[in-house]
Design an enzyme around this catalytic site. Structure first.
Site, mmCIF file in Angstrom:
data_model
loop_
_atom_site.group_PDB
_atom_site.id
_atom_site.type_symbol
_atom_site.label_atom_id
_atom_site.label_comp_id
_atom_site.label_asym_id
_atom_site.label_seq_id
_atom_site.Cartn_x
_atom_site.Cartn_y
_atom_site.Cartn_z
ATOM 1 N N ASP A 16 88.129 43.819 -106.265
ATOM 2 C CA ASP A 16 86.822 44.278 -105.797
ATOM 3 C C ASP A 16 86.637 44.040 -104.304
ATOM 4 O OD1 ASP A 16 86.654 41.543 -106.115
ATOM 5 O OD2 ASP A 16 84.814 41.559 -107.309
ATOM 6 N N CYS A 17 87.222 42.956 -103.768
ATOM 7 C CA CYS A 17 87.178 42.748 -102.316
ATOM 8 C C CYS A 17 87.922 43.873 -101.604
ATOM 9 C CB CYS A 17 87.798 41.405 -101.952
ATOM 10 S SG CYS A 17 86.928 39.983 -102.631
#
Length: 763
Positions: free
Chosen positions: A486-487
């Site tokens: 997700d980063c």
């Protein structure tokens, strides 16, 4: 005064190294000459105010660095506060002014290298093991001077519960694990057995003894107490290092386990294999007397192996696990520890465990995957070679893990620099950026580009149980090295969105090959069921959770798919497909389709989604609805969207906001905040979810009510109030992201303004 330093480290320490010239590095230094009288008074007032209100608001507002940065930026809020009385309507002008106030404040908090700093803490089990490690190795006073220790004591005192104990995190009820760790930490830092602020030690010891004494501490606590010499290794369930010698094809091999658990048990297995015990000092002898209900020599350690306080036991051991521990303890460990096997097999096993520890340390620049692991790895390195470079490199990275706020000094999980920056950029882009924010976007863009991981882990990384990392982004900075799906998605989204703007505003576009690398990484983390994992592909069977030894956590043994990660990657891939439709088109299209199916399959009967990394159903539903909206799903054509919208509308409070308790995470059901209070950040999440689901086209009243709550919550300087914890991990471990309140409310107001005032008409 304490000052936050950014990007420092080059040339200062021969044991400090960086892949990126220390871009994003955050360290705190005490300067006795810094600050005016007024500034020092303001800091003391912030400390006093926090302590006086600590039972009402547990997380810090993170004021120390914000005061510093606002002064350095010469920030002055020139836009007057927005007042909305009773039933007064919100106008476009008022919404805009509130938004601009928030954007101005957020922009002033940007660091010189482009990232947004902020505290990333919450659990109360992180600082004490660091103190234990430095005490055992004899480096406590070298690393932490009197000012450090004063702030550590402040932090421990600030977060002691009224019953004398400490919670697993700063908002939780007292448990044996953290109460014991913090009690011992106070004693090592020089507090007497009945001393401390408001008799802190006496009250804590009474809590411990009234709950059975420290033999009831869970397994990780048993390890640390054994290392200190306050507990005996024979009372610890075996974790033999020989586990690393087993063939990898075996389904129980720890190389297939969840990354954090795997790297935690590398040093634990080393410590266990050595049966290492630090020097038995007079203080340790006193602690043996203070923390046990019976004489140390009379304790039945074999019986104590399975003991765990009911307050700590979130994941009770299945019978099969306890039978395995008993077999290992009774038959296997005595054999492995006997001559000549200990000279042949154990020696080799310890070498292999240390090889893995060194590998993880080097590839994370000695930050390690997280602070729990760093403390254990650092101690193992010292035991292996007290004068070696590995231990010295660990010492050099301790400042990266420390944070100072008005509630004192604490140890961070690690940093959240990239995570905050990705959200801040999207908030600014949603606000219709103007001249005054162009430089802010350019610096943020530069930070994101420089923070991408450009290489895979060194050498034959697969044999070291590692996945590819090239093209990814970490939660913090490049040096950390641990890719997260997700980063990576949020950073890639920012780079792609900024690439559509003129380069004289946002700077040079990211190299296309770097974007291709990020897509390759994201795709590699998709499972057959369509969901995306966080760090690595799923390698272990779900039944391995039966061997979860932690007591404290759920889902600790295997990597798994997450709604939030899946949504974030889905949104990034949709944007990528629009901008670069000829790159891996079929794979990406299929990936998107499977991701949508996964998100829809994870919806619960009440219309919500469980959030694994935030609190909780509000957070998960925000991600889910935004992901579905990105692919064109609407309230009219998608049942999941309709049910998700109805869930959020049903839990909206009378004041227009949303507020969810952290207890939703361990209980796995929606639980509102006590008194149906609203939280400004959770309100922002719910509001943005509804906007992406087209709520403005159906009924604006819920959005108006939410916007009014956010606007009326705004402070004089444009900031928003600190309220409850907002982050989560592994169901029971809550996290404090202090910069969330600076980012999400303005972002929600920006989305609201676009949705509610299409023609700039007043309500």
């Amino acid at each position: 005064m304490w000052r936050l330093k950014v990007g420092e480290g080059k040339g200062k320490d021969p044991y400090l190294f960086s892949s990126n010239n220390f871009v994003g590095r955050q360290t705190w230094e005490f300067d006795p000459k810094a600050g005016t009288r007024e500034e020092r008074t303001a800091v003391e007032e912030a400390r006093r105010s926090f302590f006086d209100n600590r039972s009402r608001v547990k997380p810090s507002s993170d004021l120390l660095w914000k005061m510093q940065f606002l002064k350095e930026a010469k920030f002055e809020q020139v836009i007057p506060p927005v007042k909305i009385d009773g039933g007064e309507a919100i106008t476009y002008e008022k919404a805009t002014n509130a938004l601009r106030r928030g954007v101005a404040f957020l922009s002033a908090l940007q660091a010189s290298d482009g990232h947004w700093p902020g505290e990333f803490t919450g659990p109360l089990c992180m600082l004490p093991p660091l103190v234990f490690c430095l005490y055992i190795t004899g480096h406590l006073e070298e690393v932490f001077d009197a000012e450090h220790r004063k702030e550590m004591l402040r932090y421990i005192y600030c977060h002691q519960n009224e019953d004398g104990g400490w919670g697993f995190h700063i908002e939780s009820k007292s448990i044996m694990f953290t109460t014991t760790l913090n009690y011992i930490c106070l004693r090592i830092l020089g507090v007497g057995p009945d001393g401390g602020l408001e008799n802190a030690c006496k009250r804590a010891r009474q809590w411990i003894l009234s709950h059975g004494g420290v033999i009831y501490i869970p397994c990780w606590g048993k390890v640390w107490l054994s290392v200190l010499g306050i507990y005996d290794w024979s009372g610890v369930n075996p974790m033999p290092p020989e586990i690393w010698l087993l063939p990898y094809f075996l389904p129980i091999h720890l190389g297939k386990a969840f990354s954090y658990t795997r790297i935690t048990y590398m040093p634990i297995s080393y410590l266990y294999g050595k049966k290492f015990v630090g020097q038995i000092t007079p203080l340790i002898m006193q602690l043996r007397e203070e923390l046990h209900l019976q004489p140390y020599e009379e304790i039945n350690w074999n019986k104590a192996r399975h003991l765990c306080a009911k307050e700590d036991k979130y994941y009770p051991h299945p019978l099969v696990q306890d039978l395995i521990w008993d077999a290992l303890h009774t038959f296997v460990e005595p054999l492995l520890a006997s001559w000549p096997i200990n000279k042949l097999v154990r020696k080799k096993a310890l070498q292999v465990a240390m090889k893995h520890i060194h590998y993880e340390d080097e590839n994370s620049h000695y930050i390690t995957i997280g602070c729990i692991e760093k403390n254990l790895c650092m101690l193992a390195c010292w035991i292996d070679n007290p004068d070696g470079n590995h231990f010295k490199k660990h010492l050099s990275r301790i400042p990266d893990m420390m944070w100072v706020a008005e509630d004192g000094m604490k140890m961070q999980c690690f940093g959240s620099q990239l995570w905050m920056t990705g959200f801040a950029v999207q908030a600014l882009l949603a606000s219709d950026p103007r001249d005054e924010t162009y430089d802010v976007l350019r610096r943020a863009h530069d930070y994101i580009k420089k923070s991408q991981v450009r290489d895979n882990p060194s050498g034959d990384f697969k044999s070291m149980y590692r996945h590819i990392s090239k093209g990814g982004w970490t939660l913090s900075d490049r040096d950390h090295g641990w890719q997260v799906s997700d980063c990576t998605a949020e950073a890639a989204k920012c780079c792609m969105l900024l690439s559509t703007m003129p380069t004289d505003i946002t700077g040079e576009k990211i190299n296309l090959e770097q974007l291709y690398d990020s897509v390759n990484l994201m795709l590699s983390l998709q499972s057959e069921n369509g969901g995306f994992t966080a760090w690595e592909p799923v390698r272990a069977y779900k039944w391995m959770e039966l061997m979860n030894p932690t007591d404290l956590f759920a889902n600790a043994m295997t990597e798994r798919e997450y709604t939030e990660c899946t949504s974030a990657v889905l949104q990034a891939l949709v944007i990528f497909n629009q901008l670069y439709p000829d790159h891996r088109t079929k794979e990406i299209t299929k990936s998107i389709e499977k991701a949508v199916q996964f998100i829809e399959s994870k919806q619960l009967r009440d219309g919500s989604w469980y959030g694994s990394w935030g609190i909780c159903f509000t957070y998960g539903t925000w991600f889910a609805l935004c992901g579905l909206a990105a692919i064109g799903k609407t309230y009219n054509n998608c049942l999941s969207m309709r049910d998700g919208v109805h869930f959020l509308l049903n839990i909206q409070n009378e004041d227009g906001g949303w507020g969810e308790s952290y207890m939703s995470c361990p209980e796995q059901r929606y639980i509102p905040l006590e008194g149906n209070r609203s939280n400004v950040v959770q309100t922002a999440w719910a509001m943005m979810a509804l906007i992406h689901a087209g709520q403005a086209k159906r009924d604006l009243i819920p959005l108006h009510s939410a916007a009014k709550f956010i606007i009326t919550s705004q402070l004089e300087n444009g900031d928003f109030p600190q309220q409850e914890l907002l982050g989560a991990s592994m169901s029971t471990c809550m996290l404090h992201y202090s910069t969330y309140k600076d980012i999400f409310p303005p972002w929600a107001l920006a989305e609201y303004r676009k949705a509610a005032f299409i023609h700039h008409a007043d309500l």
